[in-house]
Scaffold this motif. Sequence first.
Motif, mmCIF file in Angstrom:
data_model
loop_
_atom_site.group_PDB
_atom_site.id
_atom_site.type_symbol
_atom_site.label_atom_id
_atom_site.label_comp_id
_atom_site.label_asym_id
_atom_site.label_seq_id
_atom_site.Cartn_x
_atom_site.Cartn_y
_atom_site.Cartn_z
ATOM 1 N N TRP A 127 0.809 -1.330 -0.198
ATOM 2 C CA TRP A 127 -0.026 -0.230 -0.167
ATOM 3 C C TRP A 127 0.916 1.416 -0.190
ATOM 4 C CZ3 TRP A 127 -4.982 -0.474 -1.055
ATOM 5 C CH2 TRP A 127 -5.405 -1.757 -0.955
ATOM 6 N N ALA A 128 2.018 1.286 0.802
ATOM 7 C CA ALA A 128 2.862 2.235 0.657
ATOM 8 C C ALA A 128 3.261 2.725 -0.642
ATOM 9 C CB ALA A 128 3.933 2.243 1.794
ATOM 10 N N ALA A 129 3.957 1.903 -1.244
ATOM 11 C CA ALA A 129 4.452 2.183 -2.628
ATOM 12 C C ALA A 129 3.273 2.410 -3.544
ATOM 13 C CB ALA A 129 5.041 0.644 -3.105
ATOM 14 N N CYS A 130 2.166 1.627 -3.437
ATOM 15 C CA CYS A 130 0.964 2.239 -4.262
ATOM 16 C C CYS A 130 0.833 3.690 -4.029
ATOM 17 C CB CYS A 130 -0.109 1.380 -4.258
ATOM 18 S SG CYS A 130 -0.024 -0.208 -4.828
ATOM 19 N N LYS A 131 0.669 4.288 -2.825
ATOM 20 C CA LYS A 131 0.384 5.320 -2.524
ATOM 21 C C LYS A 131 1.494 6.510 -2.881
ATOM 22 C CE LYS A 131 0.479 8.524 1.601
ATOM 23 N NZ LYS A 131 0.667 8.556 3.117
ATOM 24 N N ILE A 132 2.857 5.918 -3.191
ATOM 25 C CA ILE A 132 3.590 7.177 -3.556
ATOM 26 C C ILE A 132 3.559 6.918 -5.233
ATOM 27 C CG2 ILE A 132 6.027 7.122 -3.704
ATOM 28 C CD1 ILE A 132 6.646 5.985 -1.163
#
Length: 179
Positions: free
Chosen positions: A33-38
């Motif tokens: 999720w963090a990578a997708c957010k960025i």
Amino acid sequence: MAPLRHLCLCLCLPLLLPATAAPAPAPVFSTDWAACKILSRDLSRLLATIREPHSALEGMQLMEEDPQNWPPRIRCSDACDPPTLDTNNTHCLHRILQALQHYRDLLGSDIFRDQPQPQLETTMEQLLGHVQQQQHGHLPRHPVAPSYTWTHQFQRHLALKRLRSFAAVMSRVFTHSAR
């Protein structure tokens, strides 16, 4: 006494038998999720830098509704709302995956031949890679039907406008889920 002995034997017998091997659990994939957010923020930022070559296209309003939900859009029924995302995000991620594939294919089509967007395509591919971890294998490109050259500017404008809208909603989904 015999019934009691029979009951004890029935209860203890499974403990005496060798344990059977349980089936191996299926591998569980989780979305980063963090990578997708960025990446979704990067996608929105890149889309904001793209300017239309003709100012007449900037103010164009289209009054159309596609009854078959194509291109894919995130709708209320896709369960991308925060309470549902916390419990079951598969339907929402499937819709996001569908849309990312569609826009990736559009970016590689003839309507962007005159104005290629390599950074946008790269970011889209990276985002697709993170979202499709739950799928098996790499999903192939689907060629977009060729169009008339005179329609490319209008189609490019429409594709970018819809992609901007989709990216804004997708970014909110990933921002919530990355908390």
